[in-house]
Design a protein around this motif. Sequence first.
Motif, PDB file in Angstrom:
ATOM      1  N   PRO A 256      49.273  -8.418   0.766  1.00 57.36           N
ATOM      2  CA  PRO A 256      50.715  -8.646   0.666  1.00 57.36           C
ATOM      3  C   PRO A 256      51.443  -7.452   0.042  1.00 57.36           C
ATOM      4  O   PRO A 256      50.867  -6.758  -0.793  1.00 57.36           O
ATOM      5  CB  PRO A 256      50.818  -9.863  -0.260  1.00 57.36           C
ATOM      6  CG  PRO A 256      49.504 -10.546  -0.163  1.00 57.36           C
ATOM      7  CD  PRO A 256      48.495  -9.476   0.089  1.00 57.36           C
ATOM      8  N   ARG A 311      48.554 -20.034   4.626  1.00 51.52           N
ATOM      9  CA  ARG A 311      47.718 -18.978   5.168  1.00 51.52           C
ATOM     10  C   ARG A 311      48.111 -18.642   6.611  1.00 51.52           C
ATOM     11  O   ARG A 311      48.125 -17.468   7.021  1.00 51.52           O
ATOM     12  CB  ARG A 311      46.246 -19.390   5.093  1.00 51.52           C
ATOM     13  CG  ARG A 311      45.275 -18.395   5.653  1.00 51.52           C
ATOM     14  CD  ARG A 311      45.477 -16.997   5.007  1.00 51.52           C
ATOM     15  NE  ARG A 311      44.569 -16.060   5.645  1.00 51.52           N
ATOM     16  CZ  ARG A 311      43.353 -15.786   5.194  1.00 51.52           C
ATOM     17  NH1 ARG A 311      42.931 -16.352   4.081  1.00 51.52           N
ATOM     18  NH2 ARG A 311      42.577 -14.949   5.836  1.00 51.52           N
ATOM     19  N   TYR A 314      51.022 -16.487   6.429  1.00 51.18           N
ATOM     20  CA  TYR A 314      50.589 -15.138   6.029  1.00 51.18           C
ATOM     21  C   TYR A 314      50.038 -14.377   7.235  1.00 51.18           C
ATOM     22  O   TYR A 314      50.424 -13.230   7.497  1.00 51.18           O
ATOM     23  CB  TYR A 314      49.528 -15.231   4.932  1.00 51.18           C
ATOM     24  CG  TYR A 314      48.864 -13.898   4.637  1.00 51.18           C
ATOM     25  CD1 TYR A 314      49.523 -12.936   3.878  1.00 51.18           C
ATOM     26  CD2 TYR A 314      47.594 -13.605   5.133  1.00 51.18           C
ATOM     27  CE1 TYR A 314      48.930 -11.710   3.625  1.00 51.18           C
ATOM     28  CE2 TYR A 314      46.993 -12.379   4.878  1.00 51.18           C
ATOM     29  CZ  TYR A 314      47.666 -11.438   4.124  1.00 51.18           C
ATOM     30  OH  TYR A 314      47.081 -10.219   3.877  1.00 51.18           O
ATOM     31  N   TRP A 348      58.233 -10.275   4.793  1.00 49.40           N
ATOM     32  CA  TRP A 348      57.799 -11.157   3.716  1.00 49.40           C
ATOM     33  C   TRP A 348      58.923 -12.066   3.246  1.00 49.40           C
ATOM     34  O   TRP A 348      58.762 -13.260   3.079  1.00 49.40           O
ATOM     35  CB  TRP A 348      57.301 -10.286   2.553  1.00 49.40           C
ATOM     36  CG  TRP A 348      56.247 -10.970   1.784  1.00 49.40           C
ATOM     37  CD1 TRP A 348      56.369 -11.561   0.562  1.00 49.40           C
ATOM     38  CD2 TRP A 348      54.895 -11.166   2.203  1.00 49.40           C
ATOM     39  NE1 TRP A 348      55.173 -12.118   0.187  1.00 49.40           N
ATOM     40  CE2 TRP A 348      54.254 -11.884   1.182  1.00 49.40           C
ATOM     41  CE3 TRP A 348      54.163 -10.810   3.328  1.00 49.40           C
ATOM     42  CZ2 TRP A 348      52.922 -12.260   1.239  1.00 49.40           C
ATOM     43  CZ3 TRP A 348      52.838 -11.176   3.397  1.00 49.40           C
ATOM     44  CH2 TRP A 348      52.225 -11.893   2.375  1.00 49.40           C
ATOM     45  N   THR A 351      59.466 -14.856   5.380  1.00 55.05           N
ATOM     46  CA  THR A 351      58.333 -15.775   5.506  1.00 55.05           C
ATOM     47  C   THR A 351      58.133 -16.653   4.278  1.00 55.05           C
ATOM     48  O   THR A 351      57.904 -17.853   4.402  1.00 55.05           O
ATOM     49  CB  THR A 351      57.030 -14.979   5.750  1.00 55.05           C
ATOM     50  OG1 THR A 351      57.236 -14.079   6.832  1.00 55.05           O
ATOM     51  CG2 THR A 351      55.864 -15.908   6.077  1.00 55.05           C
ATOM     52  N   PHE A 352      58.198 -16.041   3.089  1.00 56.99           N
ATOM     53  CA  PHE A 352      57.854 -16.783   1.876  1.00 56.99           C
ATOM     54  C   PHE A 352      59.064 -16.994   0.968  1.00 56.99           C
ATOM     55  O   PHE A 352      59.914 -16.108   0.846  1.00 56.99           O
ATOM     56  CB  PHE A 352      56.752 -16.039   1.110  1.00 56.99           C
ATOM     57  CG  PHE A 352      55.409 -16.159   1.768  1.00 56.99           C
ATOM     58  CD1 PHE A 352      54.692 -17.347   1.713  1.00 56.99           C
ATOM     59  CD2 PHE A 352      54.870 -15.087   2.474  1.00 56.99           C
ATOM     60  CE1 PHE A 352      53.460 -17.468   2.333  1.00 56.99           C
ATOM     61  CE2 PHE A 352      53.631 -15.202   3.106  1.00 56.99           C
ATOM     62  CZ  PHE A 352      52.927 -16.394   3.033  1.00 56.99           C
TER      63      PHE A 352
END
Length: 456
Positions: A256, A311, A314, A348, A351-352
């Motif tokens: 990451p 996951r 990810y 990122w 996504t998160f």
Amino acid sequence: MSAPTFLEPWQLRAAFARSLSDMYGKEVPAYTTLLDVSHEVNADFVAQHGAEAERLGSIARVTAERHGAIRVGTPTEMSQVARIFGAMGMFPVGFYDLRDASSSAVPVISTAFRPIERAELARNPFRVFTSMLVTADRRFFTADLERRLESFLGARTLFGPELLALADRAEADGGLPENEAAEFLRLATEAFELSDEPVDQAWYRELEAVSAVAADIGGIASTHINHLTPRVLDIDDLYARMEARGITMIDAVQGPPRWAGPDVLLRQTSFRALAEPRTFRTADGEVVHDSLRVRFGEVEARGIALTREGRAAYDAAVVQIDEAAAAARVEDPGFTEAQRQELARDVWQQTFPTTETALADQGLGWFTYEVGPDGSGVAREPVVYEDFLPRSAAGIFQSNLTSDGAKDVSQEGTDRDADWMAGALGRALFDPFDLYADQVDRSLAGAAETLGVDPA
Ligand code: OOG
Ligand code: NI
């Protein structure tokens, strides 16, 4: 007279990690520098962040924390490794297939031996990434080479009968008396030292032409610890400090990106160790001294373990970053690593979530729940990621290889999966997601019991 001390599996594990670390520090001096810098980084981080710094493991745990990497050749050797680590309360977790994870030739499948219970992890989380050669894979080895490899591997002994007998006894009895424990640790450490036995040069070079990893595993009659990795609380700080000391790191931290939200999974980086002396025996029997670059230094930072959903997010983000970076490179051949990291941060962010609470609420990360000491209030604690990432592992293998080797992509690969690995090990192979889920379930059951409510 006091009764002889008895060492439990976790004590054997902690002592073995220390013993390997001492040995590796003597063999690879740059590792000692890495440990010094890691200690500085961790001390400064704790000084700056206080109790917050220990949310993903006590500073005592993190300071002693290491992972090692070893490589073996056959299912028999794999099952012997399982017995030795079984004595230390370390069990095989996860299946990694590195044959497809990269374009380079890494003809191995792997698992990681580690403690599986929460209390055991807290005592000492030592883990060893263990890879085995897939000699039957025709993309790498012809039938003729496979046969000669098997005969070479079948004739060697990596772990002697005395070591294995002590391992079995420790596993059966739940530990060993002091004297036997010392002998077990001595033999186990010795099994992973770099041997100075002359290496058959023609054989080593033949395997090296296929894959440097194949030569490292099957070109010599012994095995060795490939690297030993300390854990740091701020890997970007460590990276900068190592470079400031004149040690050139690989050009990126794998895993990451650095960003403002919670750290998840695993971030790793490495540097190439100095070439080490190796003695070769040539075809006409002459002994020549040469050097080999096989081993290296690696360091890691660990974050929150992700659920299957987390996951999957990810893995999708990684693909998205790759595709965007590839497209950017076509557009601008001067596209830099710094730009790639910038791009990764953008993906990122899409996504998160940026907070732990949201990570928990969206079911992306694992968290345990603890009732406060006064019986009131339930505290949510992140579960630390205890495993590896196949892609970073392949990157770590690759970034330290001197050549790509030769992979014949016109050939079919050989099927290998978790069940096959369990068969080779001769014992159960644990699924990491099941272990995390179990940890969480137990914490919920415990909290419910303390509060006298129904866990559902
Ligand atoms: C193992 C490489 C994998 C990691 O940290 O991902 C690994 C090896 O080089 O044998 O250690
Ligand atoms: Ni590693």
